[in-house]
Design a protein around this motif. Structure first.
Motif, PDB file in Angstrom:
ATOM      1  N   GLY A 216       0.824  -1.198   0.000  1.00 33.25           N
ATOM      2  CA  GLY A 216       0.000   0.000   0.000  1.00 33.25           C
ATOM      3  C   GLY A 216       0.860   1.251   0.000  1.00 33.25           C
ATOM      4  O   GLY A 216       1.798   1.379   0.790  1.00 33.25           O
ATOM      5  N   LEU A 217       0.542   2.201  -0.892  1.00 29.20           N
ATOM      6  CA  LEU A 217       1.279   3.453  -1.004  1.00 29.20           C
ATOM      7  C   LEU A 217       0.281   4.610  -0.992  1.00 29.20           C
ATOM      8  O   LEU A 217      -0.769   4.549  -1.623  1.00 29.20           O
ATOM      9  CB  LEU A 217       2.095   3.497  -2.301  1.00 29.20           C
ATOM     10  CG  LEU A 217       3.173   2.426  -2.476  1.00 29.20           C
ATOM     11  CD1 LEU A 217       3.763   2.504  -3.876  1.00 29.20           C
ATOM     12  CD2 LEU A 217       4.269   2.595  -1.423  1.00 29.20           C
ATOM     13  N   ALA A 218       0.634   5.662  -0.266  1.00 26.55           N
ATOM     14  CA  ALA A 218      -0.224   6.849  -0.211  1.00 26.55           C
ATOM     15  C   ALA A 218       0.647   8.082  -0.049  1.00 26.55           C
ATOM     16  O   ALA A 218       1.661   8.048   0.654  1.00 26.55           O
ATOM     17  CB  ALA A 218      -1.229   6.752   0.931  1.00 26.55           C
ATOM     18  N   ARG A 219       0.236   9.170  -0.725  1.00 28.77           N
ATOM     19  CA  ARG A 219       0.938  10.451  -0.597  1.00 28.77           C
ATOM     20  C   ARG A 219       0.062  11.401   0.221  1.00 28.77           C
ATOM     21  O   ARG A 219      -1.088  11.653  -0.134  1.00 28.77           O
ATOM     22  CB  ARG A 219       1.243  11.044  -1.973  1.00 28.77           C
ATOM     23  CG  ARG A 219       2.112  12.293  -1.906  1.00 28.77           C
ATOM     24  CD  ARG A 219       2.753  12.576  -3.259  1.00 28.77           C
ATOM     25  NE  ARG A 219       1.778  12.892  -4.270  1.00 28.77           N
ATOM     26  CZ  ARG A 219       1.360  14.132  -4.551  1.00 28.77           C
ATOM     27  NH1 ARG A 219       1.837  15.155  -3.865  1.00 28.77           N
ATOM     28  NH2 ARG A 219       0.493  14.339  -5.506  1.00 28.77           N
ATOM     29  N   ILE A 220       0.625  11.907   1.306  1.00 26.20           N
ATOM     30  CA  ILE A 220      -0.106  12.742   2.258  1.00 26.20           C
ATOM     31  C   ILE A 220       0.447  14.156   2.203  1.00 26.20           C
ATOM     32  O   ILE A 220       1.667  14.349   2.144  1.00 26.20           O
ATOM     33  CB  ILE A 220       0.024  12.195   3.697  1.00 26.20           C
ATOM     34  CG1 ILE A 220      -0.119  10.662   3.718  1.00 26.20           C
ATOM     35  CG2 ILE A 220      -0.971  12.864   4.622  1.00 26.20           C
ATOM     36  CD1 ILE A 220      -1.447  10.158   3.288  1.00 26.20           C
ATOM     37  N   ASP A 221      -0.442  15.156   2.238  1.00 19.62           N
ATOM     38  CA  ASP A 221       0.054  16.533   2.281  1.00 19.62           C
ATOM     39  C   ASP A 221       0.181  17.001   3.726  1.00 19.62           C
ATOM     40  O   ASP A 221      -0.088  16.260   4.671  1.00 19.62           O
ATOM     41  CB  ASP A 221      -0.839  17.464   1.461  1.00 19.62           C
ATOM     42  CG  ASP A 221      -2.210  17.681   2.099  1.00 19.62           C
ATOM     43  OD1 ASP A 221      -2.449  17.158   3.204  1.00 19.62           O
ATOM     44  OD2 ASP A 221      -3.034  18.388   1.490  1.00 19.62           O
ATOM     45  N   ARG A 222       0.592  18.248   3.888  1.00 23.09           N
ATOM     46  CA  ARG A 222       0.851  18.789   5.229  1.00 23.09           C
ATOM     47  C   ARG A 222      -0.417  18.953   6.050  1.00 23.09           C
ATOM     48  O   ARG A 222      -0.350  19.198   7.259  1.00 23.09           O
ATOM     49  CB  ARG A 222       1.548  20.150   5.105  1.00 23.09           C
ATOM     50  CG  ARG A 222       2.836  20.118   4.305  1.00 23.09           C
ATOM     51  CD  ARG A 222       3.932  19.381   5.021  1.00 23.09           C
ATOM     52  NE  ARG A 222       5.202  19.432   4.277  1.00 23.09           N
ATOM     53  CZ  ARG A 222       6.323  18.901   4.699  1.00 23.09           C
ATOM     54  NH1 ARG A 222       6.352  18.254   5.848  1.00 23.09           N
ATOM     55  NH2 ARG A 222       7.431  18.987   3.974  1.00 23.09           N
ATOM     56  N   ALA A 228      -2.996  10.935  -3.045  1.00 16.61           N
ATOM     57  CA  ALA A 228      -2.990   9.805  -3.975  1.00 16.61           C
ATOM     58  C   ALA A 228      -2.782   8.532  -3.171  1.00 16.61           C
ATOM     59  O   ALA A 228      -2.079   8.524  -2.161  1.00 16.61           O
ATOM     60  CB  ALA A 228      -1.887   9.962  -5.020  1.00 16.61           C
ATOM     61  N   ALA A 229      -3.420   7.463  -3.626  1.00 14.24           N
ATOM     62  CA  ALA A 229      -3.283   6.172  -2.955  1.00 14.24           C
ATOM     63  C   ALA A 229      -3.510   5.072  -3.982  1.00 14.24           C
ATOM     64  O   ALA A 229      -4.388   5.192  -4.841  1.00 14.24           O
ATOM     65  CB  ALA A 229      -4.283   6.046  -1.811  1.00 14.24           C
ATOM     66  N   ASN A 230      -2.698   4.025  -3.893  1.00 10.40           N
ATOM     67  CA  ASN A 230      -2.878   2.942  -4.853  1.00 10.40           C
ATOM     68  C   ASN A 230      -3.975   1.988  -4.387  1.00 10.40           C
ATOM     69  O   ASN A 230      -4.563   2.140  -3.312  1.00 10.40           O
ATOM     70  CB  ASN A 230      -1.556   2.206  -5.102  1.00 10.40           C
ATOM     71  CG  ASN A 230      -1.081   1.445  -3.875  1.00 10.40           C
ATOM     72  OD1 ASN A 230      -1.603   1.606  -2.778  1.00 10.40           O
ATOM     73  ND2 ASN A 230      -0.086   0.607  -4.065  1.00 10.40           N
ATOM     74  N   ARG A 231      -4.259   0.994  -5.228  1.00 13.21           N
ATOM     75  CA  ARG A 231      -5.378   0.091  -4.977  1.00 13.21           C
ATOM     76  C   ARG A 231      -5.202  -0.665  -3.667  1.00 13.21           C
ATOM     77  O   ARG A 231      -6.173  -0.876  -2.918  1.00 13.21           O
ATOM     78  CB  ARG A 231      -5.513  -0.880  -6.142  1.00 13.21           C
ATOM     79  CG  ARG A 231      -6.657  -1.869  -6.010  1.00 13.21           C
ATOM     80  CD  ARG A 231      -6.796  -2.682  -7.288  1.00 13.21           C
ATOM     81  NE  ARG A 231      -5.511  -3.304  -7.630  1.00 13.21           N
ATOM     82  CZ  ARG A 231      -5.271  -3.910  -8.778  1.00 13.21           C
ATOM     83  NH1 ARG A 231      -6.210  -3.944  -9.706  1.00 13.21           N
ATOM     84  NH2 ARG A 231      -4.100  -4.463  -9.017  1.00 13.21           N
ATOM     85  N   ALA A 232      -3.970  -1.102  -3.363  1.00  7.97           N
ATOM     86  CA  ALA A 232      -3.736  -1.870  -2.134  1.00  7.97           C
ATOM     87  C   ALA A 232      -4.058  -1.040  -0.896  1.00  7.97           C
ATOM     88  O   ALA A 232      -4.700  -1.526   0.049  1.00  7.97           O
ATOM     89  CB  ALA A 232      -2.281  -2.348  -2.092  1.00  7.97           C
ATOM     90  N   GLY A 310       5.043  16.473  -0.059  1.00  3.16           N
ATOM     91  CA  GLY A 310       4.237  15.676   0.847  1.00  3.16           C
ATOM     92  C   GLY A 310       5.046  14.557   1.450  1.00  3.16           C
ATOM     93  O   GLY A 310       6.283  14.568   1.426  1.00  3.16           O
ATOM     94  N   ILE A 311       4.342  13.592   2.025  1.00  5.18           N
ATOM     95  CA  ILE A 311       4.965  12.470   2.713  1.00  5.18           C
ATOM     96  C   ILE A 311       4.425  11.188   2.081  1.00  5.18           C
ATOM     97  O   ILE A 311       3.227  11.071   1.800  1.00  5.18           O
ATOM     98  CB  ILE A 311       4.648  12.511   4.222  1.00  5.18           C
ATOM     99  CG1 ILE A 311       5.228  13.787   4.856  1.00  5.18           C
ATOM    100  CG2 ILE A 311       5.204  11.284   4.913  1.00  5.18           C
ATOM    101  CD1 ILE A 311       4.300  14.962   4.815  1.00  5.18           C
ATOM    102  N   LEU A 312       5.312  10.246   1.871  1.00 10.37           N
ATOM    103  CA  LEU A 312       4.930   8.958   1.295  1.00 10.37           C
ATOM    104  C   LEU A 312       4.776   7.936   2.413  1.00 10.37           C
ATOM    105  O   LEU A 312       5.693   7.709   3.192  1.00 10.37           O
ATOM    106  CB  LEU A 312       5.980   8.488   0.293  1.00 10.37           C
ATOM    107  CG  LEU A 312       5.697   7.127  -0.365  1.00 10.37           C
ATOM    108  CD1 LEU A 312       4.473   7.228  -1.265  1.00 10.37           C
ATOM    109  CD2 LEU A 312       6.912   6.656  -1.158  1.00 10.37           C
ATOM    110  N   LEU A 313       3.582   7.350   2.486  1.00 13.90           N
ATOM    111  CA  LEU A 313       3.317   6.270   3.440  1.00 13.90           C
ATOM    112  C   LEU A 313       3.426   4.936   2.710  1.00 13.90           C
ATOM    113  O   LEU A 313       2.829   4.752   1.644  1.00 13.90           O
ATOM    114  CB  LEU A 313       1.915   6.408   4.030  1.00 13.90           C
ATOM    115  CG  LEU A 313       1.743   7.259   5.284  1.00 13.90           C
ATOM    116  CD1 LEU A 313       0.291   7.222   5.732  1.00 13.90           C
ATOM    117  CD2 LEU A 313       2.638   6.768   6.408  1.00 13.90           C
ATOM    118  N   THR A 314       4.196   4.034   3.295  1.00 12.85           N
ATOM    119  CA  THR A 314       4.326   2.678   2.753  1.00 12.85           C
ATOM    120  C   THR A 314       3.740   1.704   3.761  1.00 12.85           C
ATOM    121  O   THR A 314       4.174   1.658   4.918  1.00 12.85           O
ATOM    122  CB  THR A 314       5.804   2.342   2.498  1.00 12.85           C
ATOM    123  OG1 THR A 314       6.366   3.328   1.634  1.00 12.85           O
ATOM    124  CG2 THR A 314       5.937   0.983   1.850  1.00 12.85           C
TER     125      THR A 314
END
Length: 553
Positions: A216-222, A228-232, A310-314
């Motif tokens: 799972g990947l997601a881009r978070i702003d401040r 943005a987030a992928n399907r997982a 932003g910040i990338l969440l894995t």
């Protein structure tokens, strides 16, 4: 359909100078010819008013008629069918018509030659310009027998020819530069288009790769918005659309069946604060009611020239590995336990043999070796059982219901704010109980979620709690749509939804209140509902109170 609009003609209009120019070319021809006609017409009106005797000259009237006929023919001709050589006849005939207007007069009307000269200079080469000037000179000389060519008139005509030639050269140079610049722009536009297509293809490939990753990947702003987030990631957290400003339908916990993380301690909130962490274990209760073990990491993304930093969440779903580890633990425990029984028999019989005195020489030593090996094996099995022993799961513990209540309120605040509904909480001291924090959070989430969902804009949801003798009472009251009296008796039935809920068009399953009632019954509590249509609903939860000692906050 007119012939000039056929696909074949359109294809010709896109290829070369001798090819058909299409509608844009026709409009250009019309504009030039109309300028000549309007100028000649204006002069004809002025002469009619000031010098009407000029109309007595046949050449003057013939020139006007020729210009009029040329204009009508220009407007009617299918120009996309003709080449540039045919079109050049129009300004050439305009020169003749202006020469007829000029015949027998002074050089005043010769200035009308500016229009056909400018026309030829704009679209044709230097040879065509010289030919047009030669045509003008020939017309002037042709009319010389009827109008004596005095030195003054000759000088004026020479000046006109020089001015026309200079004007033509200037226009031609400007037109040549314009065409060169236009070609350059077309080449650059084509190059930019190709570059854009490559970039779009690369972005599409990157998006497909981003979407297809199992992690799972997601881009978070401040501001904590999921850009943005992928399907997982969307599947794990139950997110339908991005950007997502509302909380996900899944809930993060500090441990398996532990306490829900406060809103400012969730992974998204921590990422919004630009915190960086690596493979932190988070327990997720997903929208399908399943527990998932997640290993979450965050990385601050470098500022790009276009995209917002932003910040990338894995998020790696480690549930499979966790369950596999549990299974290995179970198998190891079972195997270790089953090995203990035969080892006990071996060790016991060895002791019995060692007590005998009628054994052959050397047997005692061999039995001692067996005894020592058995003892060592017993110690290994005991150690393995201790290492792999699963901790006993005790979901119930002493806790403060106020903590669970405020965590639920905190989680629903963004949803209520988006719906313009106010949540007002009233807490009166500690609320000590003995129960399963996770299951009780499900109850409060369900009741509070229904209150927010079925309360209109500008409405109020009040959640209050207090100690009442040997019980703890929690009340959720709203100013929503309410429930009909006939439906109140069936609210806790499985799959049942009140008529007011169905009429509202708000989606729902009808399962939540039944599940909440079961959880409350398991805690020896009560869950009651009172409601009036158009006024609101009041849900009361009562649970047995516990002593205040040892409360888990």
């Amino acid at each position: 359909m007119r012939p000039e609009h056929t696909p074949e003609v359109a294809q010709q209009s896109r290829s070369g100078s001798a090819r058909a120019w299409g509608d844009a070319r026709s409009r250009s021809i019309w504009q030039w010819q109309l300028m000549v006609a309007l100028s000649a017409g204006t002069i004809a009106i002025a002469i009619a008013l000031l010098e009407p005797e000029v109309y007595a000259l046949a050449t003057f009237g013939g020139g006007l008629i020729l210009i009029l006929l040329l204009t009508c023919a220009t407007l009617a001709a299918p120009w996309p069918r003709f080449g540039k050589h045919v079109i050049a006849l129009v300004p050439a005939l305009d020169i003749v018509a202006i020469g007829m207007l000029y015949a027998g007069n002074d050089a005043r009307l010769g200035f009308l030659w500016v229009f056909p000269i400018a026309w030829i200079s704009t679209y044709y080469g230097i040879g065509w310009l010289i030919a047009a000037l030669g045509e003008i000179a020939a017309l002037v000389l042709a009319h010389a027998p009827t109008a004596p060519l005095t030195p003054d008139l000759a000088l004026r005509l020479l000046v006109v020819l020089l001015c026309l030639g200079l004007l033509g050269m200037t226009i031609q140079i400007g037109a040549r530069r314009t065409r060169a610049f236009s070609r350059l722009l077309r080449r650059q536009s084509a190059q930019l288009t190709r570059t854009l297509h490559r970039v779009e293809a690369q972005e599409a490939g990157a998006a497909a790769l981003f979407e297809s990753m199992e992690t799972g990947l997601a881009r978070i702003d401040r501001h904590g918005v999921i850009l943005a987030a992928n399907r997982a990631y969307r599947a794990l957290y139950g997110i339908d659309d991005v950007p997502a400003t509302r909380p996900a339908s899944a809930v993060e916990y500090d441990d398996y069946r532990g306490f829900a993380l406060p809103r400012d301690c969730t992974t998204v909130a921590r990422a919004a604060r630009a915190e960086e962490f690596e493979n932190e274990r988070v327990w997720l209760f997903d929208p399908h009611g399943a527990w998932r073990a997640l290993d979450v990491s965050s990385r601050v993304m470098p500022d790009g020239p276009v995209e917002t930093p932003g910040i990338l969440l894995t998020v790696h779903d480690a549930t499979g590995a966790f369950r596999a580890a549990q299974e290995r633990q179970t198998v190891s425990s079972i195997v270790s336990h089953e090995l203990r029984n035969p080892l006990t028999a071996i060790a016991g019989h060895t002791d019995l043999l060692l007590d005998r005195d009628d054994l052959p020489p050397g047997v005692h030593d061999q039995l001692a070796v067996i005894e020592n090996a058995s003892a060592r094996m017993q110690r290994l099995i005991t150690s393995a059982l201790s290492a792999h022993a699963a901790p006993a799961e005790d979901a119930r513990a002493e806790l403060d219901l106020r903590t669970v209540m405020m965590a639920s309120v905190d989680a629903f605040q963004p949803t209520a704010h988006a719906a313009e509904v106010e949540i007002r909480s009233i807490v009166d001291g500690d609320l000590p109980i003995c129960g399963d924090a996770f299951r009780l959070r499900q109850v409060i989430d369900n009741v509070l979620g229904n209150a927010v969902k079925y309360t209109g804009r500008g409405g109020l949801v009040t959640i209050s709690s207090a100690r009442s003798g040997d019980a703890v009472e929690l009340v959720v009251a709203d100013t929503g749509i309410g429930i009909a009296p006939d439906d109140l008796t069936r609210v806790f039935d499985r799959d049942f939804r009140a008529q007011t809920a169905r009429d509202s068009g708000i989606p729902g399953t009808g399962l939540g209140m039944g599940i909440a009632r079961e959880i409350v019954d398991q805690h020896d509590g009560t869950l009651t509902i009172a409601s009036t249509i158009g006024v609101g609903t009041r849900v009361t939860l009562r649970l047995p109170a516990a002593s205040t000692e040892g409360i888990t906050a």
